[in-house]
Design an enzyme around this catalytic site. Structure first.
Site, mmCIF file in Angstrom:
data_model
loop_
_atom_site.group_PDB
_atom_site.id
_atom_site.type_symbol
_atom_site.label_atom_id
_atom_site.label_comp_id
_atom_site.label_asym_id
_atom_site.label_seq_id
_atom_site.Cartn_x
_atom_site.Cartn_y
_atom_site.Cartn_z
ATOM 1 N N ASN A 126 -6.196 2.884 -12.579
ATOM 2 C CA ASN A 126 -5.186 1.914 -12.153
ATOM 3 C C ASN A 126 -3.815 2.518 -12.416
ATOM 4 O O ASN A 126 -3.659 3.414 -13.251
ATOM 5 C CB ASN A 126 -5.336 0.613 -12.941
ATOM 6 C CG ASN A 126 -4.354 -0.457 -12.485
ATOM 7 O OD1 ASN A 126 -4.112 -0.613 -11.288
ATOM 8 N ND2 ASN A 126 -3.769 -1.183 -13.420
ATOM 9 N N ARG A 138 -6.238 -8.494 -8.511
ATOM 10 C CA ARG A 138 -7.313 -9.334 -9.041
ATOM 11 C C ARG A 138 -7.796 -8.766 -10.367
ATOM 12 O O ARG A 138 -7.885 -7.534 -10.513
ATOM 13 C CB ARG A 138 -8.517 -9.390 -8.084
ATOM 14 C CG ARG A 138 -8.218 -9.908 -6.703
ATOM 15 C CD ARG A 138 -7.695 -11.313 -6.672
ATOM 16 N NE ARG A 138 -8.592 -12.307 -7.242
ATOM 17 C CZ ARG A 138 -8.243 -13.558 -7.523
ATOM 18 N NH1 ARG A 138 -6.986 -13.954 -7.313
ATOM 19 N NH2 ARG A 138 -9.107 -14.411 -8.026
ATOM 20 N N HIS A 197 0.047 1.185 -13.485
ATOM 21 C CA HIS A 197 0.754 0.009 -13.982
ATOM 22 C C HIS A 197 2.229 0.375 -14.178
ATOM 23 O O HIS A 197 2.535 1.375 -14.844
ATOM 24 C CB HIS A 197 0.148 -0.455 -15.307
ATOM 25 C CG HIS A 197 0.776 -1.702 -15.816
ATOM 26 N ND1 HIS A 197 0.537 -2.944 -15.256
ATOM 27 C CD2 HIS A 197 1.683 -1.906 -16.796
ATOM 28 C CE1 HIS A 197 1.258 -3.848 -15.886
ATOM 29 N NE2 HIS A 197 1.966 -3.249 -16.824
ATOM 30 N N GLY A 206 0.781 -1.234 0.000
ATOM 31 C CA GLY A 206 0.000 0.000 0.000
ATOM 32 C C GLY A 206 0.810 1.279 0.000
ATOM 33 O O GLY A 206 0.381 2.285 0.576
ATOM 34 N N SER A 207 1.956 1.291 -0.690
ATOM 35 C CA SER A 207 2.709 2.550 -0.710
ATOM 36 C C SER A 207 2.001 3.596 -1.575
ATOM 37 O O SER A 207 2.048 4.795 -1.268
ATOM 38 C CB SER A 207 4.151 2.331 -1.173
ATOM 39 O OG SER A 207 4.218 2.080 -2.554
ATOM 40 N N ASN A 208 1.335 3.171 -2.638
ATOM 41 C CA ASN A 208 0.553 4.145 -3.413
ATOM 42 C C ASN A 208 -0.643 4.635 -2.598
ATOM 43 O O ASN A 208 -0.982 5.821 -2.641
ATOM 44 C CB ASN A 208 0.098 3.540 -4.744
ATOM 45 C CG ASN A 208 1.189 3.609 -5.787
ATOM 46 O OD1 ASN A 208 1.455 4.666 -6.353
ATOM 47 N ND2 ASN A 208 1.854 2.482 -6.026
ATOM 48 N N GLU A 220 -10.202 -4.440 -21.026
ATOM 49 C CA GLU A 220 -8.947 -5.010 -21.510
ATOM 50 C C GLU A 220 -7.878 -4.865 -20.428
ATOM 51 O O GLU A 220 -7.608 -3.738 -19.978
ATOM 52 C CB GLU A 220 -8.528 -4.241 -22.761
ATOM 53 C CG GLU A 220 -7.518 -4.948 -23.623
ATOM 54 C CD GLU A 220 -7.085 -4.056 -24.786
ATOM 55 O OE1 GLU A 220 -5.971 -4.238 -25.265
ATOM 56 O OE2 GLU A 220 -7.871 -3.154 -25.162
ATOM 57 N N LEU A 221 -7.251 -5.957 -20.028
ATOM 58 C CA LEU A 221 -6.292 -5.931 -18.922
ATOM 59 C C LEU A 221 -5.133 -4.976 -19.224
ATOM 60 O O LEU A 221 -4.430 -5.141 -20.225
ATOM 61 C CB LEU A 221 -5.741 -7.346 -18.678
ATOM 62 C CG LEU A 221 -4.773 -7.474 -17.502
ATOM 63 C CD1 LEU A 221 -5.456 -7.173 -16.182
ATOM 64 C CD2 LEU A 221 -4.141 -8.859 -17.487
ATOM 65 N N THR A 278 -10.615 -0.369 -18.278
ATOM 66 C CA THR A 278 -11.679 -0.887 -19.134
ATOM 67 C C THR A 278 -11.569 -2.411 -19.103
ATOM 68 O O THR A 278 -10.759 -2.962 -18.347
ATOM 69 C CB THR A 278 -11.534 -0.355 -20.572
ATOM 70 O OG1 THR A 278 -10.273 -0.791 -21.077
ATOM 71 C CG2 THR A 278 -11.608 1.169 -20.625
HETATM 72 C C1 GRF Z 1 3.012 -0.766 -7.795
HETATM 73 O O1 GRF Z 1 4.240 -0.999 -8.425
HETATM 74 C C2 GRF Z 1 1.950 -0.490 -8.808
HETATM 75 O O2 GRF Z 1 2.429 0.175 -9.943
HETATM 76 C C3 GRF Z 1 1.501 -1.881 -9.176
HETATM 77 O O3 GRF Z 1 1.533 -2.601 -7.969
HETATM 78 C C4 GRF Z 1 2.491 -2.010 -7.105
HETATM 79 C C5 GRF Z 1 1.787 -1.700 -5.824
HETATM 80 O O4 GRF Z 1 2.666 -1.244 -4.839
HETATM 81 N N1 GRF Z 1 0.192 -1.857 -9.778
HETATM 82 P P1 GRF Z 1 2.101 -0.622 -3.490
HETATM 83 O O5 GRF Z 1 1.253 -1.709 -2.827
HETATM 84 O O6 GRF Z 1 1.292 0.574 -3.830
HETATM 85 O O7 GRF Z 1 3.310 -0.299 -2.679
#
Ligand code: GRF
Length: 221
Positions: free
Chosen positions: A112, A96, A114, A17-19, A148-149, A146
């Site tokens: 999202n 998921r 990525h 959960g750093s984001n 599409e993954l 959307t």
């Molecule tokens: C991040 O690298 C994000 O880009 C990807 O999953 C990772 C999640 O990291 N989708 P965190 O749990 O937010 O630290």
């Protein structure tokens, strides 16, 4: 905790959960005029759940192993979110694959992040794949979700150099610094009504966003 009058975010996680923490910080500093209504994890072991609870945010675990199908799991997520104010859903390391049950419910309000320069390297092991390909740069992309993954239209993308001797971990750490900047930024565009999804295209301030997303620079705002 939801603040009356403020936009509400739902953040879905599976791990550290750093984001998510970047969003907690952005809400606290006022960079984001929003509050986090709920953090949901599909895994009870996700360290981010405790992190959110420690910050006084409502948390919920919807364990995917308790559902017979992806659709049933997604419906449980939708049902959980129905109890909260949700203007925007933030997938932050949520591991998921979502079905139309979830995606259509939040279409246009679902982002999202990525860790690659989409459309390069959808899926897993992005940093390893960039290194193996001999790329000179890597990066991260915020995109609308959307069906599409990792294929929804990119919104904002940040690039970092690949440095000789880089490993997947060293590259991931460099990219992560950018993740924590661009994800709250893209969310703020959405909350300000500047960002929208129309069909398969994303628009910022009514201008079509290029196929790779807006390219982040130090003066992007
Ligand atoms: C991040 O690298 C994000 O880009 C990807 O999953 C990772 C999640 O990291 N989708 P965190 O749990 O937010 O630290």
């Amino acid at each position: 905790m939801t603040t009356p009058g403020k936009a509400g975010l739902a953040i879905l996680i599976s791990g550290r959960g750093s984001n998510m923490q970047a969003f907690i910080d952005a809400c606290a500093s006022g960079q984001l005029d929003a509050s986090i209504s709920i953090v949901i994890s599909n895994s009870p072991e996700a360290p981010g759940l405790q992190r959110a609870a420690d910050a006084g945010i409502a948390t919920c675990c919807v364990d995917h192993r308790e559902y017979d199908s992806r659709e049933a799991f997604d419906q449980a997520l939708v049902d959980c979110l129905a109890d909260y104010r949700v203007d925007l859903v933030i997938l932050a390391g949520f591991m998921r694959i979502l079905t139309p049950v979830f995606i259509t419910t939040f279409c246009g309000r679902l982002l999202n992040i990525h860790p690659s320069l989409l459309p390069l390297y959808p899926g897993l092991h992005t940093h390893r794949r960039a290194l193996e390909a001999g790329d000179e740069e890597a990066g991260v992309t915020v995109h609308f979700v959307t069906q599409e993954l990792d294929g929804g239209p990119p919104v904002l993308q940040a690039r970092v150099p690949i440095i000789p001797g880089d490993t997947p971990d060293s590259l991931a750490a460099r990219v992560m610094l950018r993740e924590h900047i661009i994800y709250p930024m893209a969310a703020s565009w959405h909350l300000q009504g500047r960002l929208r999804l129309e069909g398969k295209s994303a628009y910022l301030d009514e201008a079509l966003i290029p196929a790779n997303g807006v390219q982040y620079r130090a003066d992007t705002s």
